[in-house]
Design an enzyme around this catalytic site. Structure first.
Site: not given
Ligand code: B16
Ligand code: MG
Length: 213
Positions: A8-10, A16, A44, A113-114, A144, A168-169
Protein backbone atom coordinates in the site's frame (compact mmCIF):
# COMPACT_ATOMS: atom_id res chain seq x y z
CA UNK A 1 9.80 -17.56 0.86
CA UNK A 2 7.05 -15.50 -0.85
CA UNK A 3 7.60 -14.71 -4.51
CA UNK A 4 6.20 -11.16 -4.47
CA UNK A 5 5.31 -8.31 -2.14
CA UNK A 6 2.50 -5.79 -2.58
CA UNK A 7 2.73 -2.45 -0.83
CA UNK A 8 0.00 0.00 0.00
CA UNK A 9 1.26 3.59 -0.43
CA UNK A 10 -0.25 5.99 2.09
CA UNK A 11 0.72 4.87 5.59
CA UNK A 12 3.21 2.24 4.43
CA UNK A 13 5.67 3.94 2.03
CA UNK A 14 4.87 7.58 2.92
CA UNK A 15 2.51 9.43 5.26
CA UNK A 16 0.26 11.33 2.89
CA UNK A 17 -2.65 11.16 5.39
CA UNK A 18 -1.46 14.46 6.89
CA UNK A 19 -1.65 16.18 3.48
CA UNK A 20 -5.08 14.65 2.79
CA UNK A 21 -6.23 15.86 6.22
CA UNK A 22 -5.14 19.48 5.70
CA UNK A 23 -7.00 19.61 2.35
CA UNK A 24 -10.17 17.90 3.65
CA UNK A 25 -10.21 20.11 6.77
CA UNK A 26 -9.98 23.25 4.60
CA UNK A 27 -12.92 22.04 2.50
CA UNK A 28 -15.01 21.29 5.61
CA UNK A 29 -14.19 24.71 7.00
CA UNK A 30 -15.38 26.35 3.77
CA UNK A 31 -18.58 24.33 4.05
CA UNK A 32 -18.99 25.57 7.63
CA UNK A 33 -18.14 22.63 9.86
CA UNK A 34 -15.20 21.16 11.72
CA UNK A 35 -13.43 18.03 10.52
CA UNK A 36 -11.16 16.53 13.18
CA UNK A 37 -8.06 14.36 12.94
CA UNK A 38 -10.15 11.55 14.44
CA UNK A 39 -12.70 11.97 11.61
CA UNK A 40 -9.80 11.79 9.17
CA UNK A 41 -8.90 8.28 10.43
CA UNK A 42 -12.06 7.06 8.69
CA UNK A 43 -10.64 8.15 5.31
CA UNK A 44 -7.51 5.98 5.35
CA UNK A 45 -7.46 3.61 2.39
CA UNK A 46 -10.85 4.91 1.22
CA UNK A 47 -11.32 6.30 -2.32
CA UNK A 48 -11.60 10.05 -2.96
CA UNK A 49 -15.37 10.12 -3.57
CA UNK A 50 -16.08 7.78 -0.64
CA UNK A 51 -13.91 10.07 1.51
CA UNK A 52 -15.98 13.08 0.43
CA UNK A 53 -19.19 11.22 1.28
CA UNK A 54 -17.87 10.47 4.78
CA UNK A 55 -16.85 14.13 5.22
CA UNK A 56 -20.30 15.35 4.14
CA UNK A 57 -21.89 12.86 6.53
CA UNK A 58 -19.78 14.34 9.37
CA UNK A 59 -21.03 17.80 8.38
CA UNK A 60 -24.63 16.58 8.03
CA UNK A 61 -24.79 17.72 4.39
CA UNK A 62 -26.39 16.04 1.37
CA UNK A 63 -25.31 17.59 -1.94
CA UNK A 64 -26.06 16.87 -5.60
CA UNK A 65 -23.57 14.78 -7.58
CA UNK A 66 -22.23 17.64 -9.75
CA UNK A 67 -21.48 19.73 -6.66
CA UNK A 68 -19.72 16.76 -5.06
CA UNK A 69 -17.54 16.33 -8.15
CA UNK A 70 -16.55 20.01 -7.92
CA UNK A 71 -15.72 19.73 -4.22
CA UNK A 72 -13.63 16.58 -4.75
CA UNK A 73 -11.73 18.34 -7.56
CA UNK A 74 -11.13 21.38 -5.37
CA UNK A 75 -9.80 19.24 -2.51
CA UNK A 76 -7.60 17.34 -4.95
CA UNK A 77 -6.10 20.57 -6.37
CA UNK A 78 -4.99 21.62 -2.90
CA UNK A 79 -3.72 18.10 -2.11
CA UNK A 80 -1.72 17.89 -5.35
CA UNK A 81 -0.05 21.24 -4.58
CA UNK A 82 1.07 19.77 -1.25
CA UNK A 83 2.36 16.44 -2.59
CA UNK A 84 4.32 18.26 -5.31
CA UNK A 85 6.47 19.61 -2.45
CA UNK A 86 7.29 16.09 -1.20
CA UNK A 87 10.75 14.60 -1.53
CA UNK A 88 12.63 11.45 -0.51
CA UNK A 89 12.95 12.67 3.09
CA UNK A 90 9.26 11.72 3.48
CA UNK A 91 9.87 8.02 2.78
CA UNK A 92 8.88 6.21 6.00
CA UNK A 93 11.51 4.44 8.18
CA UNK A 94 12.86 1.14 6.87
CA UNK A 95 11.25 1.38 3.42
CA UNK A 96 14.39 2.01 1.35
CA UNK A 97 16.42 -0.69 3.13
CA UNK A 98 13.62 -3.26 2.82
CA UNK A 99 13.07 -2.57 -0.91
CA UNK A 100 16.83 -2.91 -1.44
CA UNK A 101 16.83 -6.26 0.42
CA UNK A 102 13.90 -7.52 -1.71
CA UNK A 103 15.69 -6.56 -4.92
CA UNK A 104 18.89 -8.31 -3.76
CA UNK A 105 16.86 -11.45 -2.94
CA UNK A 106 15.12 -11.39 -6.36
CA UNK A 107 11.65 -10.89 -4.84
CA UNK A 108 9.51 -8.66 -7.06
CA UNK A 109 7.23 -6.00 -5.63
CA UNK A 110 4.32 -3.85 -6.74
CA UNK A 111 2.28 -0.95 -5.45
CA UNK A 112 -1.37 -1.53 -4.57
CA UNK A 113 -2.90 1.83 -3.70
CA UNK A 114 -6.37 3.42 -3.83
CA UNK A 115 -4.79 6.76 -4.77
CA UNK A 116 -5.10 8.28 -8.24
CA UNK A 117 -2.12 10.45 -7.30
CA UNK A 118 0.23 7.51 -6.65
CA UNK A 119 2.43 8.19 -9.74
CA UNK A 120 3.01 11.83 -8.68
CA UNK A 121 3.94 10.75 -5.15
CA UNK A 122 6.28 7.97 -6.29
CA UNK A 123 8.00 10.37 -8.68
CA UNK A 124 8.41 13.01 -5.98
CA UNK A 125 10.05 10.55 -3.58
CA UNK A 126 12.19 8.97 -6.32
CA UNK A 127 10.69 5.46 -6.08
CA UNK A 128 8.62 5.29 -9.28
CA UNK A 129 11.15 3.11 -11.11
CA UNK A 130 11.84 0.90 -8.10
CA UNK A 131 8.48 -0.90 -8.41
CA UNK A 132 8.02 -3.81 -10.84
CA UNK A 133 4.35 -2.86 -11.28
CA UNK A 134 2.03 -0.10 -10.14
CA UNK A 135 -1.66 -0.66 -9.47
CA UNK A 136 -3.43 2.49 -8.29
CA UNK A 137 -6.78 4.27 -8.21
CA UNK A 138 -6.53 5.00 -11.93
CA UNK A 139 -6.73 1.36 -12.96
CA UNK A 140 -9.01 -0.30 -10.42
CA UNK A 141 -12.80 -0.39 -10.49
CA UNK A 142 -13.56 -1.72 -7.03
CA UNK A 143 -12.30 -0.11 -3.84
CA UNK A 144 -10.66 -2.04 -0.97
CA UNK A 145 -11.83 -4.30 0.77
CA UNK A 146 -12.43 -5.72 -2.71
CA UNK A 147 -9.29 -7.74 -3.56
CA UNK A 148 -9.02 -6.30 -7.12
CA UNK A 149 -6.06 -3.99 -6.42
CA UNK A 150 -3.90 -6.79 -5.01
CA UNK A 151 -5.05 -9.50 -7.45
CA UNK A 152 -4.12 -7.17 -10.32
CA UNK A 153 -0.70 -6.61 -8.76
CA UNK A 154 -0.10 -10.36 -8.45
CA UNK A 155 -1.23 -10.87 -12.05
CA UNK A 156 1.11 -8.15 -13.37
CA UNK A 157 4.00 -9.74 -11.47
CA UNK A 158 3.02 -13.21 -12.73
CA UNK A 159 2.81 -14.63 -9.20
CA UNK A 160 0.00 -16.68 -7.61
CA UNK A 161 -1.93 -14.80 -4.88
CA UNK A 162 -0.91 -17.39 -2.22
CA UNK A 163 2.74 -16.54 -2.91
CA UNK A 164 2.21 -12.81 -2.23
CA UNK A 165 2.63 -10.80 0.96
CA UNK A 166 0.69 -7.53 1.42
CA UNK A 167 1.68 -4.58 3.62
CA UNK A 168 -1.30 -2.45 4.66
CA UNK A 169 -2.07 0.24 7.24
CA UNK A 170 -5.86 0.45 6.74
CA UNK A 171 -8.55 -1.99 7.90
CA UNK A 172 -10.16 -2.08 4.44
CA UNK A 173 -6.74 -2.83 2.93
CA UNK A 174 -6.04 -5.71 5.32
CA UNK A 175 -9.42 -7.17 4.37
CA UNK A 176 -8.62 -6.68 0.66
CA UNK A 177 -5.38 -8.63 1.08
CA UNK A 178 -7.10 -11.45 2.97
CA UNK A 179 -9.92 -11.49 0.38
CA UNK A 180 -7.20 -11.94 -2.26
CA UNK A 181 -5.95 -15.03 -0.41
CA UNK A 182 -2.65 -13.39 0.55
CA UNK A 183 -0.52 -13.23 3.71
CA UNK A 184 -1.07 -9.76 5.18
CA UNK A 185 1.25 -7.75 7.41
CA UNK A 186 -0.55 -4.90 9.16
CA UNK A 187 1.45 -1.70 9.53
CA UNK A 188 0.24 -0.13 12.77
CA UNK A 189 -1.32 -1.03 16.09
CA UNK A 190 -2.75 -4.60 16.35
CA UNK A 191 -5.29 -3.24 18.87
CA UNK A 192 -6.70 -1.01 16.12
CA UNK A 193 -6.11 -3.10 12.98
CA UNK A 194 -7.61 -6.57 13.03
CA UNK A 195 -7.31 -9.68 10.89
CA UNK A 196 -3.70 -9.41 9.65
CA UNK A 197 -1.31 -12.38 9.90
CA UNK A 198 1.50 -10.32 11.44
CA UNK A 199 2.04 -6.70 12.50
CA UNK A 200 4.89 -4.20 12.40
CA UNK A 201 4.88 -0.57 13.47
CA UNK A 202 6.90 0.35 10.40
CA UNK A 203 9.10 -1.36 7.80
CA UNK A 204 12.28 -0.91 9.86
CA UNK A 205 11.04 -4.00 11.77
CA UNK A 206 10.97 -6.09 8.58
CA UNK A 207 13.57 -8.66 7.58
CA UNK A 208 13.60 -11.30 4.85
CA UNK A 209 13.41 -13.98 7.59
CA UNK A 210 10.21 -12.48 8.96
CA UNK A 211 8.80 -12.24 5.44
CA UNK A 212 9.32 -16.00 5.05
CA UNK A 213 6.82 -16.57 7.98
P1 B16 B 1 -6.53 10.14 -4.06
P2 B16 B 1 -3.61 4.21 -0.07
C1 B16 B 1 -5.44 6.16 -0.18
O1 B16 B 1 -4.13 5.72 -0.38
C2 B16 B 1 -5.50 7.05 1.05
O2 B16 B 1 -5.20 6.30 2.22
C3 B16 B 1 -6.88 7.62 1.20
O3 B16 B 1 -6.94 8.49 2.31
C4 B16 B 1 -7.24 8.39 -0.10
O4 B16 B 1 -8.57 8.91 -0.02
C5 B16 B 1 -7.13 7.43 -1.28
O5 B16 B 1 -5.82 6.91 -1.34
C6 B16 B 1 -7.45 8.12 -2.60
O6 B16 B 1 -6.46 9.09 -2.84
O7 B16 B 1 -7.52 11.21 -3.69
O8 B16 B 1 -5.11 10.64 -4.13
O9 B16 B 1 -6.93 9.38 -5.30
O10 B16 B 1 -3.56 4.08 1.42
O11 B16 B 1 -4.57 3.22 -0.73
O12 B16 B 1 -2.25 4.22 -0.70
MG1 MG C 1 -2.85 3.16 3.30
Amino acid sequence: MPKAVLFDLDGVIVDTAKHHYIAWRALASELGFEFTEQDNERLKGVSRMDSLNILLEVGGLALPEDEKQQLAAKKNDQYVKAIKQMDETEILPGVTAFLTALKAAGISFALGSASKNAPIILNQIGLYDAFDAIVDGNVIEKAKPDPEVFLKGAELLGVAPEACVVFEDAQAGIEAGKNAGMYVIGVGDPEVLTGADDYVSDLSEMTLDRLAH
